[in-house]
Design an enzyme around this catalytic site. Structure first.
Site, mmCIF file in Angstrom:
data_model
loop_
_atom_site.group_PDB
_atom_site.id
_atom_site.type_symbol
_atom_site.label_atom_id
_atom_site.label_comp_id
_atom_site.label_asym_id
_atom_site.label_seq_id
_atom_site.Cartn_x
_atom_site.Cartn_y
_atom_site.Cartn_z
ATOM 1 N N ARG A 51 -2.541 -40.208 -7.366
ATOM 2 C CA ARG A 51 -3.092 -41.280 -8.174
ATOM 3 C C ARG A 51 -4.328 -41.845 -7.495
ATOM 4 O O ARG A 51 -4.273 -42.248 -6.331
ATOM 5 C CB ARG A 51 -2.023 -42.371 -8.336
ATOM 6 C CG ARG A 51 -2.361 -43.410 -9.341
ATOM 7 C CD ARG A 51 -1.184 -44.327 -9.557
ATOM 8 N NE ARG A 51 -1.033 -45.316 -8.514
ATOM 9 C CZ ARG A 51 -0.553 -46.531 -8.714
ATOM 10 N NH1 ARG A 51 -0.171 -46.893 -9.915
ATOM 11 N NH2 ARG A 51 -0.427 -47.372 -7.733
ATOM 12 N N ASP A 82 4.141 -43.327 1.590
ATOM 13 C CA ASP A 82 3.889 -43.832 2.951
ATOM 14 C C ASP A 82 5.188 -44.232 3.637
ATOM 15 O O ASP A 82 5.376 -43.972 4.831
ATOM 16 C CB ASP A 82 2.939 -45.041 2.909
ATOM 17 C CG ASP A 82 1.517 -44.626 2.586
ATOM 18 O OD1 ASP A 82 1.200 -43.423 2.702
ATOM 19 O OD2 ASP A 82 0.720 -45.512 2.205
ATOM 20 N N THR A 124 -9.068 -45.979 -10.081
ATOM 21 C CA THR A 124 -8.974 -45.827 -11.546
ATOM 22 C C THR A 124 -7.520 -45.776 -12.017
ATOM 23 O O THR A 124 -7.251 -45.911 -13.204
ATOM 24 C CB THR A 124 -9.636 -44.511 -11.984
ATOM 25 O OG1 THR A 124 -8.897 -43.413 -11.392
ATOM 26 C CG2 THR A 124 -11.084 -44.433 -11.527
ATOM 27 N N ASP A 153 4.693 -48.569 -1.079
ATOM 28 C CA ASP A 153 4.220 -47.203 -1.328
ATOM 29 C C ASP A 153 5.310 -46.205 -0.928
ATOM 30 O O ASP A 153 5.630 -46.034 0.255
ATOM 31 C CB ASP A 153 2.937 -46.952 -0.522
ATOM 32 C CG ASP A 153 2.289 -45.637 -0.916
ATOM 33 O OD1 ASP A 153 1.101 -45.654 -1.292
ATOM 34 O OD2 ASP A 153 2.961 -44.582 -0.846
HETATM 35 C C1 PRP Z 1 2.756 -42.475 -6.402
HETATM 36 C C2 PRP Z 1 4.111 -42.145 -6.977
HETATM 37 C C3 PRP Z 1 3.762 -41.539 -8.322
HETATM 38 C C4 PRP Z 1 2.568 -42.334 -8.732
HETATM 39 C C5 PRP Z 1 3.025 -43.365 -9.710
HETATM 40 O O1 PRP Z 1 2.202 -41.342 -5.864
HETATM 41 O O2 PRP Z 1 4.871 -41.321 -6.158
HETATM 42 O O3 PRP Z 1 3.462 -40.164 -8.247
HETATM 43 O O4 PRP Z 1 2.052 -42.955 -7.548
HETATM 44 O O5 PRP Z 1 1.959 -44.042 -10.257
HETATM 45 P P1 PRP Z 1 1.543 -43.946 -11.791
HETATM 46 O O6 PRP Z 1 2.781 -44.076 -12.604
HETATM 47 O O7 PRP Z 1 0.625 -45.120 -11.943
HETATM 48 O O8 PRP Z 1 0.844 -42.642 -12.023
HETATM 49 P P2 PRP Z 1 0.775 -41.312 -5.143
HETATM 50 O O9 PRP Z 1 -0.299 -40.956 -6.121
HETATM 51 O O10 PRP Z 1 0.566 -42.592 -4.384
HETATM 52 O O11 PRP Z 1 0.862 -40.066 -4.177
HETATM 53 P P3 PRP Z 1 1.835 -39.746 -2.958
HETATM 54 O O12 PRP Z 1 3.127 -39.302 -3.554
HETATM 55 O O13 PRP Z 1 1.126 -38.637 -2.265
HETATM 56 O O14 PRP Z 1 1.968 -40.977 -2.087
HETATM 57 N N1 URA Z 2 3.213 -45.735 -6.227
HETATM 58 C C1 URA Z 2 3.989 -46.258 -5.252
HETATM 59 O O1 URA Z 2 4.268 -45.582 -4.259
HETATM 60 N N2 URA Z 2 4.422 -47.522 -5.387
HETATM 61 C C2 URA Z 2 4.130 -48.276 -6.456
HETATM 62 O O2 URA Z 2 4.579 -49.430 -6.526
HETATM 63 C C3 URA Z 2 3.323 -47.723 -7.473
HETATM 64 C C4 URA Z 2 2.887 -46.439 -7.341
#
Ligand code: PRP
Ligand code: URA
Length: 222
Positions: free
Chosen positions: A117, A216, A121, A213
């Site tokens: 994500r 993380d 944006t 997150d």
């Molecule tokens: C997080 C989460 C989802 C997304 C959710 O991943 O694990 O995939 O955000 O957000 P959305 O519903 O607004 O699309 P992230 O993009 O942070 O990647 P990561 O898993 O590598 O931390």
């Molecule tokens: N992705 C995350 O990891 N946490 C949130 O709260 C939203 C998106």
């Protein structure tokens, strides 16, 4: 999410294919998971355990085939799952959930899908795709701990549908009402299993109260 209207919890509770866990063990583990004092190693273990609990709930409607076996006493008619099962972890935060699923369902295909994500944006970008050419499954579970704006989940289901998967369920730990509504509207034909439904998204698109997150916190990358 500044200035974007969001539905409340009560507006999405009646969505037809949404299943919210009511299990007391889930509520107990969710509190440990959300706590900011929980260290990364324990957080990852909890994600896996919650993944196993969600797998148990999300597989309740799977089809069975009869199978004859011999117990030590006599022959009996038993069952086996009818058809293969796929799990698509949305990288990277979906990895822990997928591991939890594998504890329950050993004989599965894992189809990795990388979506990131864009924090400015809030749009999801595909960066990795290990979906096989041949698709022969009774169901595929797309797993990702967080359903925030719904962008990543909607894209993931689009990608699975383009592969020809007939039956898809989306499984997450925490959903925001906004993302849940968007996903249900975009894909009314899928079941959505969640451990907890939270209040809203903050201006940065994080789920509140949430857990922070999820990627993380699982992998210690702060
Ligand atoms: C997080 C989460 C989802 C997304 C959710 O991943 O694990 O995939 O955000 O957000 P959305 O519903 O607004 O699309 P992230 O993009 O942070 O990647 P990561 O898993 O590598 O931390
Ligand atoms: N992705 C995350 O990891 N946490 C949130 O709260 C939203 C998106």
């Amino acid at each position: 999410m500044q200035g974007i209207p969001q539905p409340g919890r009560t507006e999405v509770l009646q969505l037809p294919r949404v299943h919210i866990s009511r299990h007391p063990v889930m509520a107990h583990k969710m509190t440990l998971l959300r706590n900011k004092e929980t260290p990364a190693a324990q957080f990852y273990r909890l994600v896996k355990e919650i993944g196993s609990l969600l797998a148990y709930e999300a597989t309740a409607g799977l089809a069975l085939r009869e199978k004859t076996i011999e117990t030590p006493l006599e022959q009996m008619q038993g069952y086996k799952l009818a058809g293969g099962i796929g799990i698509t972890p949305i990288l990277r935060a979906g990895l822990g959930l997928a591991e939890g699923f594998r504890e329950v369902l050993h004989d599965v295909q894992i189809w990795h899908l990388g979506l990131r994500r864009d924090e400015r944006t809030l749009q999801a970008l595909e960066y990795y795709n290990q979906l096989p050419h041949k698709v022969d499954l009774q169901i595929c579970y797309a797993v990702d701990p967080m359903l925030a704006t719904g962008g990543s989940a909607i894209d993931a289901v689009n990608i699975l549908k383009a592969k020809g998967i007939q039956r898809i369920s989306f499984v997450c730990i925490i959903a925001a009402p906004y993302g849940l509504l968007k996903l249900s509207e975009a894909h009314p034909d899928i079941d959505i299993y969640i451990a907890a439904l939270d209040e809203r998204l903050n201006d940065q698109g994080y789920i509140v109260p949430g857990l922070g997150d999820a990627g993380d916190r699982q992998f210690g990358t702060f």
